[in-house]
Design an enzyme around this catalytic site. Structure first.
Site, short mmCIF file in Angstrom:
data_model
loop_
_atom_site.label_atom_id
_atom_site.label_comp_id
_atom_site.label_asym_id
_atom_site.label_seq_id
_atom_site.Cartn_x
_atom_site.Cartn_y
_atom_site.Cartn_z
N VAL A 61 3.26 -2.80 -1.19
CA VAL A 61 3.12 -1.65 -0.29
C VAL A 61 2.48 -0.43 -0.96
CG1 VAL A 61 5.02 -2.28 1.23
CG2 VAL A 61 5.48 -0.86 -0.79
N TYR A 62 2.42 -0.41 -2.29
CA TYR A 62 1.82 0.75 -2.95
C TYR A 62 0.35 0.85 -2.55
CZ TYR A 62 5.92 0.78 -6.11
OH TYR A 62 7.18 0.82 -6.64
N SER A 63 0.03 1.91 -1.84
CA SER A 63 -1.34 2.13 -1.36
C SER A 63 -1.87 0.93 -0.59
CB SER A 63 -2.28 2.48 -2.53
OG SER A 63 -1.94 3.72 -3.09
#
Length: 351
Positions: A61-63
């Site tokens: 989900v990071y970026s």
């Protein structure tokens, strides 16, 4: 740099882990946390590896997957030998608009593992973690899906993040009864100003030999010593200026900072280094995740590994940051003397 076993495994990970949440900066909160492009990320990864860090942590989900992509490309750009680095990533958060494009279901876990492998440009993930609690999916289904990935060779070890002690214990029991891959690590928030983990989670980790990866060791930068009591930054910027997380009791936090300042000055170190060093002195900690936007920030955090706190330092810091008594902890502590005294041959009086 020291290397610790990740829980009850033979996998050795550096006492510091490079977190890649600042890579990408695409969409939502990620724009506030960091927006490092490939060249800047390559520089940070190189500096971490040169310092002896062999552990990298990211999440799908990071970026929106960009952090994984940049992390994988950095390893390739730098020519890193695959077995020289331990790569961890996570799954749970939304990766699409549909109701099944999130969670810890078998379908989502397996699909996202293969998507992460593609973005990371790897043939396996060393540590695959469930990035929080899914209140809908049975833990049995989640553990069976993780076991499938381990048996297929796509994943080496499995862990969780932000789970309660009882949830981890339940998952361990399920895995043992069904001969599934065991949870080997927990990624959790833990700082000298936020020691709640010590009530239930830390004793469970110690008992079950589950490793602990600490996220946000500086409480979102608050423990860097660069903030005023009203939350504003000395320099006028900083993550908490736009993203005030994780929640912190500010009175307790600044009391801790006030106690760390003279210790930092006596050691010729920064307040941030003392905060990280305190964590590195905790028995339950396997690795502390550090993130950075600038090389000098990363180097300052890495230098915490060379800080040796004296018994007096630790006594001072432990006292000022101690948790207030809470049931059943105070009752357990009171009753523990009955058996401890018997072991020593001195039974306490009951009257």
């Amino acid at each position: 740099m020291k290397y610790n076993p990740l829980g009850r495994t033979g996998l050795l990970v550096s006492e510091l882990c490079l977190g890649t949440m600042t890579f990408g900066g695409q969409g939502g909160i990620w724009e506030q946390i960091g927006g490092l492009a490939q060249d800047s990320a390559d520089t940070l990864v190189r500096a971490a590896l040169d310092a002896g860090i062999n552990f990298l942590d990211t999440a799908n989900v990071y970026s929106n997957g960009l952090s994984e992509q940049i992390t994988g490309q950095a390893l390739r750009n730098l020519g890193v030998v695959r077995n020289d680095v331990v790569v961890a990533t996570k799954v749970l958060g939304p990766m699409g608009d549909g109701p099944n494009a999130r969670g810890a279901s078998r379908a989502h876990i397996i699909a996202q593992c293969h998507a992460s492998l593609k973005r990371l440009q790897l043939d396996h993930i060393d540590l695959y973690q469930i990035h929080g609690v899914d209140p809908i999916t049975p833990i049995e289904e989640t553990m069976e899906a993780l076991d499938t990935l381990v048996r297929s060779g796509a994943v080496r070890y499995v862990g969780v993040s932000n789970w309660a002690a009882w949830q981890i214990s339940k998952a361990l029991g399920i895995a043992e009864c069904r001969n599934l891959a065991m949870i080997r690590s927990l990624q959790a928030y833990y700082t000298i100003a936020g020691r709640d983990l010590e009530r239930e989670i830390a004793p469970m980790l110690d008992e079950e030999q589950v490793g602990l990866m600490v996220w946000s060791p500086l409480a979102g930068g608050l423990l860097s010593g660069k903030y005023h009591r009203d939350g504003t930054s000395v320099s006028g910027d900083g993550r908490r200026a736009s993203f005030d997380f994780p929640p912190v009791n500010r009175d307790r936090a600044f009391a801790v900072i006030d106690a760390m300042r003279p210790i930092a000055e006596a050691h010729g170190r920064s307040v941030a280094q003392i905060a990280i060093a305190w964590l590195l002195h905790r028995k339950v900690v396997s690795s502390v995740i550090i993130g950075a936007k600038r090389p000098e920030q990363l180097q300052d955090n890495i230098a915490a590994t060379t800080v040796t706190l004296s018994p007096e330092d630790l006594t001072t810091l432990d006292a000022v940051s101690a948790l207030p008594p809470e049931y059943p902890g105070w009752m357990i502590e009171r009753q523990s003397g009955y058996r401890a005294g018997a072991r020593a041959g001195e039974l306490p009086k009951t009257s």
